[in-house]
Design an enzyme around this catalytic site. Structure first.
Site: not given
Ligand code: NI
Length: 378
Positions: A189, A331
Site C-alpha cells: 500500500d 507498505h
Molecule cells: Ni494506506
C-alpha cells in the site's frame, strides 16, 4: 426416525422434534430455536445447543478432512437415508487424487490412478498390484516429478510428467500433475515510491506476482515507469484513494472524488482503471461499503511494517504466519519493508506458496470478488 445430514452426523428426528427443533441448516436452526417461546425446559435447550455445536464442529472437521464429493443433504425434509461418501484416497500425502479408472488390457500391472495431482515435495504412491516381479519405474521429466524404485512419486516443480511402470515387456503409464497448492497474495500500500523497484526486483527474480494499492498523488513520471514495469511482471493495481484520507470522515461526494482522481492517474500510467480498491487505513463503514463500486480488498495478515520499521521482524512474521489464501498487508514506501521483500518472496516460494495477484487468487480459489463485500482472504 434417523436423519443423515450432509455432515455425516446422525440424529434421531423424533428426539429433535420432541425438543421443538425443526431441522434446517445450522444458522437457521439457531434462530428458530431462539425464537421459540420457552415451552421447553432449560435442560432440553442446553442439549439442543450442544447438538447444534456438534453439527457445526462436525461439518468443519469433515470438510477439512476431505472434499465432500456428493452432498447428501435432505435437511429440512423428514428423512434422508442417503449415505455420506467416506472413501479416502489411498495415499496419505497427495494433495488431491482422482478416482482410479485405469484398467490394463492384459498382464498383471495396475497403476491404480489415471492421474495424480501432488504438490512439490509431497508424495503420491502408485501401487502395482498382483505381481512380485521387479517393476522398473521411470519419470518422463525428473525436473517435475521423480519416482522411487517402489513407485513413490515426489513432486519437484509445477508441471506434468508421465510415470511409467515396466515389468518384462509390459508397461503402464499415468500422468502426474504437480501443482503448488498453497497460494496467497502479497499486497503493498501507499506507493508507488522510490523503494518500489526493490520489490519489483524480488518479484521478478522469483517470478512472483503482487498487488499494489496506490495513492494517486504519488503517481508521477518516475513512479509511472515502476508501475509499467510491475504490470509487465504480471502485477495488479488497486485504488487506494488520491490523498489517503480517512473515508469515514468524508462525504460520499468526497470519497467518489478521491477514487475517481486515483483511477484517472492509474489509467494514465498503465492504461487501465483498477477494478479493486482498499480504503486508506482500512477505515470503512457499512454505508461506505455499499457506496463503493469496486472490489473492496482488506487483508488477513497485517505485518504492521509501518509501525515496527524492522526488516528482521517483518520477514520472520510473514514466513511464520503465512497461510493458504492469505492477503498480506505491507507498505512499499518504507525501506525497512522493501529490504525484506526478497527474503519473503524466496521463503514463501520455498514453503510451496504461489504468490498471486488478488484477481489471480480469487480465480485460483474459485471465489469471485463480490461488490459491496469486504474481502479479507480467499
Ligand atoms: Ni494506506
Amino acid at each position: 426416525m434417523t436423519i443423515n445430514t450432509n455432515d455425516g452426523i446422525l440424529f434421531k428426528t423424533d428426539i429433535l422434534s420432541e425438543m421443538g427443533v425443526n431441522l434446517h441448516r445450522g444458522s437457521k436452526m439457531k434462530k428458530e430455536s431462539r425464537r421459540r417461546k420457552p415451552r421447553i425446559d432449560i435442560f432440553k435447550v442446553l442439549i439442543c445447543l450442544i447438538l447444534l455445536v456438534m453439527i457445526g464442529f462436525g461439518t468443519k472437521v469433515f470438510m477439512d478432512q476431505q472434499k465432500l464429493s456428493q452432498p447428501v443433504a435432505n435437511v429440512g425434509g423428514e428423512v434422508s437415508s442417503t449415505a455420506t461418501a467416506s472413501a479416502k484416497p489411498n495415499t496419505t500425502s497427495a494433495a488431491t487424487t482422482e478416482t482410479p479408472t485405469y484398467q490394463p488390457e492384459e498382464g498383471n500391472i495396475t497403476i491404480n490412478k489415471t492421474e495424480a495431482k501432488i504438490a512439490p515435495s509431497k508424495n503420491v504412491e502408485l501401487k502395482v498390484n498382483g505381481t512380485t516381479q521387479q517393476v522398473a519405474w521411470t519419470s518422463s521429466d525428473e525436473t517435475v516429478a521423480k519416482v522411487s524404485k517402489d513407485g513413490v512419486v515426489n513432486g519437484v516443480a509445477k508441471g506434468k510428467a508421465t510415470i511409467t511402470a515396466k515389468v518384462g515387456d509390459k508397461t503402464v503409464s499415468c500422468t502426474v500433475t504437480v501443482q503448488k497448492v498453497k497460494q496467497l497474495a502479497l499486497t503493498f500500500d501507499d506507493g508507488p515510491g522510490k523503494y518500489t523497484p526493490e520489490v519489483l526486483d524480488a518479484l521478478e527474480k522469483y517470478h512472483a506476482h503482487a498487488t499494489f494499492f496506490v495513492v494517486g498523488q504519488n503517481i508521477n513520471n518516475t513512479t509511472k515507469a515502476y508501475m509499467q514495469r510491475a504490470v509487465e511482471l504480471g502485477c495488479q493495481y488497486g485504488n487506494h484513494s488520491y490523498t489517503h484520507p480517512n473515508f469515514t470522515k468524508l462525504s460520499k461526494t468526497q470519497i467518489k472524488e478521491e477514487l475517481d482522481k486515483c483511477d484517472a492517474k492509474v489509467k494514465e500510467a498503465i492504461g487501465v482503471v483498477p477494478t479493486i480498491m482498499r480504503q486508506p487505513g482500512g477505515a470503512v463503514t457499512n454505508s461506505i461499503k455499499q457506496f463503493i463500486d469496486k472490489g473492496q480488498i482488506l487483508w488477513s495478515k497485517d505485518t504492521e511494517d509501518w509501525k515496527y520499521r524492522d526488516t528482521e521482524r517483518l520477514v520472520k512474521y510473514v514466513l511464520e504466519h503465512a497461510e493458504d489464501g492469505d492477503i498480506i498487508l505491507m507498505h512499499d514506501i518504507h525501506p525497512t519493508t522493501t529490504a525484506g521483500v526478497e527474503r519473503i518472496v524466496k521463503g514463501l516460494t520455498e514453503q510451496g506458496f504461489e504468490l498471486l495477484t488478488i484477481d489471480e487468487l480469487s480465480e485460483a480459489k474459485n471465489e469471485p470478488i463480490r461488490l459491496h463485500h469486504l474481502i479479507g482472504c480467499f
